[in-house]
Design an enzyme around this catalytic site. Structure first.
Site, mmCIF file in Angstrom:
data_model
loop_
_atom_site.group_PDB
_atom_site.id
_atom_site.type_symbol
_atom_site.label_atom_id
_atom_site.label_comp_id
_atom_site.label_asym_id
_atom_site.label_seq_id
_atom_site.Cartn_x
_atom_site.Cartn_y
_atom_site.Cartn_z
ATOM 1 N N LEU A 21 -11.033 13.938 -6.102
ATOM 2 C CA LEU A 21 -12.496 14.391 -6.018
ATOM 3 C C LEU A 21 -13.082 13.680 -4.713
ATOM 4 O O LEU A 21 -12.855 12.403 -4.554
ATOM 5 C CB LEU A 21 -13.276 14.196 -7.312
ATOM 6 N N SER A 22 -13.849 14.115 -4.089
ATOM 7 C CA SER A 22 -14.606 13.529 -2.919
ATOM 8 C C SER A 22 -15.617 14.507 -2.738
ATOM 9 O O SER A 22 -15.617 15.566 -2.589
ATOM 10 C CB SER A 22 -13.776 13.450 -1.634
ATOM 11 N N HIS B 50 -17.529 9.356 -9.176
ATOM 12 C CA HIS B 50 -18.957 8.455 -9.444
ATOM 13 C C HIS B 50 -19.065 8.290 -10.689
ATOM 14 O O HIS B 50 -19.419 7.384 -11.329
ATOM 15 C CB HIS B 50 -19.998 9.291 -8.559
ATOM 16 N N VAL C 28 -9.956 9.603 -9.640
ATOM 17 C CA VAL C 28 -10.291 11.022 -10.522
ATOM 18 C C VAL C 28 -9.988 12.058 -9.722
ATOM 19 O O VAL C 28 -10.505 12.109 -8.576
ATOM 20 C CB VAL C 28 -11.730 11.003 -11.071
ATOM 21 N N GLY D 194 -13.890 2.562 -6.333
ATOM 22 C CA GLY D 194 -12.921 3.588 -6.677
ATOM 23 C C GLY D 194 -11.537 3.198 -5.887
ATOM 24 O O GLY D 194 -11.751 2.985 -4.627
#
Ligand code: AMP
Length: 256
Positions: free
Chosen positions: A182-183, A35, A174, A145
């Protein structure tokens, strides 16, 4: 940073910013570096940055993780403020979908297959809420994203088909140092699950669907497929324990 919860407050907060360009980052919160990379891009390219934080019930199929989706608004507000966000729009579900709501955006071909098949109604919910956010904020650019490659493709198509006057910007995925994308949902993973989940980025890194399937044989695989989005990707969805993870690698070209 102004935190606003109603459309009226949003209008008031945006009025003084409308002379310059606005960059919008739609999110569901539980912020991570993925984010933050979108906030930073919006910060670089726009005069003002607006972030929406809305866990959109319309994009969760029945039985999915809507009620347990990670939420940490206090921390999110701090991170957004530190990132130089001007306005954070965190509406209630009723503000976005008031009683009597009945108009939906359906992107057809691109929303079929992969996530569209695995999550019935998902992209209809995503496209509808994004179009509403675009109409409310009227940004020059909106940031997404590459992690959600099909989502980016669906939104880009909707913007083209419906002549929405803004530019869609898609930023690279990312990853953590160990390669895991990343999540917000990574928060569900136990240490052991997280170790097993590393098979996903390793499999995709082969850029070969056959070899990827082989490397994922110990996980519960929903799909491993080459998808002809722009750019073309090798995408996969797996379940590790009760957590559903998606990831993809770009095969040709760059995310824009
Ligand atoms: P979410 O809050 O999960 O709906 O994500 C908000 C936006 O951040 C979406 O456009 C996602 O594609 C994007 N995003 C999520 N994870 C990542 C990541 N690891 N790298 C880059 N963008 C991401």
């Amino acid at each position: 940073m102004k935190v606003v919860r109603t459309i009226r407050e949003l209008d008031e907060a945006l009025a003084p910013l409308r002379e310059g360009s606005i960059g919008l980052v739609p999110t569901m919160g539980a912020f991570h570096e993925g984010h933050l990379s979108l906030f930073a891009a919006a910060r670089r390219e726009s005069d003002a940055v607006v972030v929406s934080l809305f866990v959109n019930p319309a994009q969760f199929a029945p039985g999915e993780d809507l009620s347990r989706y990670p939420r940490d608004e206090e921390r999110d507000l701090e991170l957004a403020d530190e990132a130089g966000v001007e306005v954070l729009f965190a509406p209630s579900a009723d503000e976005i979908f008031p009683a009597g709501f009945q108009t939906w955006v359906e992107v057809e071909r691109l929303a079929r297959g992969l996530e569209g098949d695995a999550r019935p109604g998902h992209f209809r919910g995503v496209a509808t809420v994004c179009l509403k956010l675009f109409n409310l904020v009227r940004p020059s650019r909106a940031y997404f994203g590459q992690k959600d490659a099909q989502q980016a493709a669906v939104i880009r198509q909707m913007v083209r088909d419906l002549n929405v006057p803004l530019e869609i910007r898609v930023l690279p995925t990312v990853r953590d140092e160990d390669g895991l994308a990343l999540s917000s949902r990574n928060a569900y993973l136990s240490a052991e699950d997280r170790e097993r989940a590393l098979a996903l980025p390793r499999a995709l890194a082969t850029r070969d669907p056959e070899r990827a399937r082989e490397l994922l044989r110990d996980l519960d695989v929903e799909y491993v497929e080459v998808a002809d989005f722009d750019p073309k990707v090798l995408a996969a969805a797996v379940r590790v324990g009760s957590t559903r993870l998606i990831d993809n690698v770009v095969l040709e070209g760059d995310p824009r």
